[in-house]
Design an enzyme around this catalytic site. Structure first.
Site, PDB file in Angstrom:
ATOM      1  N   CYS A   2       0.840  -1.210   0.000  1.00 40.69           N
ATOM      2  CA  CYS A   2       0.000   0.000   0.000  1.00 40.69           C
ATOM      3  C   CYS A   2       0.874   1.258   0.000  1.00 40.69           C
ATOM      4  O   CYS A   2       1.823   1.358   0.768  1.00 40.69           O
ATOM      5  CB  CYS A   2      -0.911  -0.016   1.234  1.00 40.69           C
ATOM      6  N   CYS A  60       0.688   4.728   6.879  1.00 40.20           N
ATOM      7  CA  CYS A  60       0.082   4.587   8.216  1.00 40.20           C
ATOM      8  C   CYS A  60       1.085   3.861   9.139  1.00 40.20           C
ATOM      9  O   CYS A  60       1.483   2.728   8.838  1.00 40.20           O
ATOM     10  CB  CYS A  60      -1.221   3.802   8.124  1.00 40.20           C
ATOM     11  N   CYS A  84       0.635   0.095  10.270  1.00 38.68           N
ATOM     12  CA  CYS A  84       0.118  -0.945   9.370  1.00 38.68           C
ATOM     13  C   CYS A  84       1.198  -1.811   8.732  1.00 38.68           C
ATOM     14  O   CYS A  84       2.140  -1.308   8.112  1.00 38.68           O
ATOM     15  CB  CYS A  84      -0.748  -0.294   8.299  1.00 38.68           C
ATOM     16  N   CYS A 102     -16.563  -8.769   5.965  1.00 35.84           N
ATOM     17  CA  CYS A 102     -15.872  -7.503   5.707  1.00 35.84           C
ATOM     18  C   CYS A 102     -14.654  -7.753   4.835  1.00 35.84           C
ATOM     19  O   CYS A 102     -13.792  -8.553   5.197  1.00 35.84           O
ATOM     20  CB  CYS A 102     -15.382  -6.874   7.007  1.00 35.84           C
ATOM     21  N   CYS A 117     -19.503  -5.607   4.106  1.00 35.93           N
ATOM     22  CA  CYS A 117     -18.746  -4.411   4.482  1.00 35.93           C
ATOM     23  C   CYS A 117     -17.481  -4.405   3.643  1.00 35.93           C
ATOM     24  O   CYS A 117     -16.928  -5.470   3.366  1.00 35.93           O
ATOM     25  CB  CYS A 117     -18.404  -4.459   5.973  1.00 35.93           C
ATOM     26  N   CYS A 176     -18.966   2.685   8.888  1.00 34.19           N
ATOM     27  CA  CYS A 176     -18.256   2.000   9.975  1.00 34.19           C
ATOM     28  C   CYS A 176     -16.982   2.802  10.175  1.00 34.19           C
ATOM     29  O   CYS A 176     -16.164   2.891   9.256  1.00 34.19           O
ATOM     30  CB  CYS A 176     -17.941   0.561   9.557  1.00 34.19           C
ATOM     31  N   ARG A 188     -17.455  -2.110  18.226  1.00 35.65           N
ATOM     32  CA  ARG A 188     -16.781  -3.383  17.933  1.00 35.65           C
ATOM     33  C   ARG A 188     -15.410  -3.462  18.588  1.00 35.65           C
ATOM     34  O   ARG A 188     -14.538  -2.631  18.334  1.00 35.65           O
ATOM     35  CB  ARG A 188     -16.649  -3.567  16.414  1.00 35.65           C
TER      36      ARG A 188
HETATM   37  N1  SAM Z   1      -6.685   0.559   3.364  1.00 40.03           N
HETATM   38  C1  SAM Z   1      -7.919   0.795   3.961  1.00 40.03           C
HETATM   39  C2  SAM Z   1      -7.910   1.999   4.867  1.00 40.03           C
HETATM   40  O1  SAM Z   1      -6.898   2.325   5.458  1.00 40.03           O
HETATM   41  O2  SAM Z   1      -8.955   2.609   5.019  1.00 40.03           O
HETATM   42  C3  SAM Z   1      -8.490  -0.374   4.725  1.00 40.03           C
HETATM   43  C4  SAM Z   1      -7.677  -1.328   5.504  1.00 40.03           C
HETATM   44  S1  SAM Z   1      -6.987  -0.771   7.034  1.00 40.03           S
HETATM   45  C5  SAM Z   1      -6.017  -2.160   7.435  1.00 40.03           C
HETATM   46  C6  SAM Z   1      -8.337  -0.727   8.214  1.00 40.03           C
HETATM   47  C7  SAM Z   1      -8.031  -0.309   9.620  1.00 40.03           C
HETATM   48  O3  SAM Z   1      -7.395  -1.342  10.326  1.00 40.03           O
HETATM   49  C8  SAM Z   1      -7.119   0.882   9.838  1.00 40.03           C
HETATM   50  O4  SAM Z   1      -7.772   2.095   9.647  1.00 40.03           O
HETATM   51  C9  SAM Z   1      -6.723   0.702  11.291  1.00 40.03           C
HETATM   52  O5  SAM Z   1      -7.618   1.355  12.154  1.00 40.03           O
HETATM   53  C10 SAM Z   1      -6.809  -0.815  11.491  1.00 40.03           C
HETATM   54  N2  SAM Z   1      -5.473  -1.381  11.667  1.00 40.03           N
HETATM   55  C11 SAM Z   1      -4.539  -1.590  10.713  1.00 40.03           C
HETATM   56  N3  SAM Z   1      -3.424  -2.115  11.233  1.00 40.03           N
HETATM   57  C12 SAM Z   1      -3.627  -2.232  12.572  1.00 40.03           C
HETATM   58  C13 SAM Z   1      -2.831  -2.702  13.658  1.00 40.03           C
HETATM   59  N4  SAM Z   1      -1.581  -3.121  13.479  1.00 40.03           N
HETATM   60  N5  SAM Z   1      -3.363  -2.713  14.891  1.00 40.03           N
HETATM   61  C14 SAM Z   1      -4.634  -2.274  15.074  1.00 40.03           C
HETATM   62  N6  SAM Z   1      -5.422  -1.810  14.086  1.00 40.03           N
HETATM   63  C15 SAM Z   1      -4.939  -1.790  12.849  1.00 40.03           C
HETATM   64 FE1  SF4 Z   2      -2.785   1.143   3.437  1.00 37.27          FE
HETATM   65 FE2  SF4 Z   2      -2.663  -0.031   5.803  1.00 37.27          FE
HETATM   66 FE3  SF4 Z   2      -2.971   2.584   5.672  1.00 37.27          FE
HETATM   67 FE4  SF4 Z   2      -4.994   0.965   4.923  1.00 37.27          FE
HETATM   68  S1  SF4 Z   2      -4.156   1.182   6.973  1.00 37.27           S
HETATM   69  S2  SF4 Z   2      -4.246   2.774   3.861  1.00 37.27           S
HETATM   70  S3  SF4 Z   2      -3.825  -0.724   4.076  1.00 37.27           S
HETATM   71  S4  SF4 Z   2      -1.173   1.433   4.950  1.00 37.27           S
END
Ligand code: SAM
Ligand code: SF4
Ligand code: DTB
Length: 336
Positions: free
Chosen positions: A58, A62, A65, A102, A133, A193, A271
């Site tokens: 990606c 973030c 992530c 989801c 979802c 959500c 949730r």
């Molecule tokens: N890429 C899309 C986005 O960011 O909207 C969807 C997938 S993203 C993995 C969805 C959510 O998962 C993130 O906004 C975050 O809140 C949560 N998330 C991701 N990695 C995480 C982690 N290591 N621990 C807890 N929550 C996590």
């Molecule tokens: Fe990409 Fe992960 Fe950020 Fe979602 S949370 S936008 S998958 S880097």
């Protein structure tokens, strides 16, 4: 407060929310439990299953992530899954008792050429009688309409943290861009959500700001995922927590956050999301008492491990919780 009604307010102030966080713990949990009882069936918890339909690589940065191309997690990037394989996974989730499926993609935003396959997935999962979802990153208003026409029930798009902390966690997009996609989703008639992550080394003030941002959206999100950071080696925040273990969220503070979400957004499904695998049964029980009424089931989230069906069945039996049927979902109305 009577048990008959909890007014839905979108005019919460930060001071009011901070005052809730400051309550004695048992008083806060007691009030949250009252709000839960007045607005949701007691002892019932919704079960949703996640599937990563496009993993890794990606472009967003973030800091939490595993799927960010900026992190060094060794995760293998994949292409978008074939819709038939997605439907097979959905059928399996349904067999395991899940009522919502989801689907998540590691994208900044979907490309228009991806939309036909996405639409096929939504229609197929819906035809199985499950709620759908998706979480695909930012959406244009056109893409949101396409998803609505396909029958998508929910779109997950998290604000993740307080507006003032956002830029320290993610630099490749802004908090305002998040709000714009939420508006496109809402205007297309798809349920929102939206939640975030606690335990990213944020302050109590950030948790106040995070709940405040959610509880003052024009309409409360239908579901509010509260994730506890799953620290992943090779991500900025995973490595930061490994170096400063004291920054790890305290269980009591996590339960407080759930309770404040429940009180401020009485009708929403709250949730208990990522991070359950490393949470004790006692902490999860406190979260349910404090009004959490939904979880992710299965042994995997998107890339991280999850408690798994056997453990959850044992937890539900231990606590006398029954799975919520899809019809119990509360439909949200705009606040008056
Ligand atoms: N890429 C899309 C986005 O960011 O909207 C969807 C997938 S993203 C993995 C969805 C959510 O998962 C993130 O906004 C975050 O809140 C949560 N998330 C991701 N990695 C995480 C982690 N290591 N621990 C807890 N929550 C996590
Ligand atoms: Fe990409 Fe992960 Fe950020 Fe979602 S949370 S936008 S998958 S880097
Ligand atoms: C959300 O708030 N939590 C889920 C769902 N929305 C998509 C995702 C949790 C991801 C946890 C880390 C992982 O599996 O990589």
């Amino acid at each position: 407060m009577t048990l008959e009604s909890s007014p839905v307010r979108t005019d919460w102030t930060r001071d009011e929310i901070a005052a809730l966080f400051d309550l004695p713990f048992t008083e806060l949990v007691f009030r949250a439990a009252e709000v839960h009882r007045a607005n949701h069936p007691a002892n019932q918890v919704q079960r949703s299953t996640l599937l990563s339909i496009k993993t890794g690589g990606c472009p967003e940065d973030c800091g939490y992530c595993s799927q960010s191309a900026h992190a060094e997690t060794g995760l293998k990037a994949t292409k978008l899954m074939d819709p038939r394989a997605v439907l097979q996974a959905a059928a399996q989730a349904k067999d395991h008792g899940s009522t919502r499926f989801c689907m998540g993609a590691a994208w900044r935003n979907p490309k228009d050429r991806d939309m036909p396959a996405i639409v096929e997935m939504v229609k197929g999962v819906r035809a199985m009688g499950m709620e759908t979802c998706m979480t695909l990153g930012m959406l244009t208003d056109e893409q949101a309409k396409t998803l609505a026409d396909a029958g998508l029930d929910y779109y997950n798009h998290n604000i993740d943290t307080s507006p003032e902390r956002y830029g320290e966690v993610i630099t490749t997009r802004s908090f305002e861009e998040r709000l714009e996609t939420l508006e496109h989703v809402r205007e297309a008639g798809i349920n929102v959500c939206c939640g975030g992550i606690v335990g990213m080394g944020e302050t109590r003030g950030d948790r106040v700001g995070f709940i405040h941002a959610l509880a003052t959206l024009p309409v409360h999100p239908g579901s509010v995922p509260v994730n506890a950071l799953v620290p992943v080696k090779g991500t900025v925040l995973g490595d930061m927590l490994a170096d400063t273990p004291l920054a790890k969220i305290d269980d009591i503070e996590f339960v407080r956050t759930v309770a404040v979400a429940r009180i401020t957004m009485p009708r929403s499904m709250v949730r208990l999301s990522a991070g359950r695998e490393s949470m004790s049964d006692a902490t999860q029980a406190l979260c349910f008492l404090a009004g959490a009424n939904s979880i992710f089931t299965g042994d995997k989230l998107l890339t991280a491990g999850n408690a798994g069906d056997d453990k959850d069945a044992a937890l539900f039996a231990r606590l006398g919780i029954t799975p919520m049927a899809a019809e119990c979902k509360v439909e949200l109305e705009a606040a008056e």
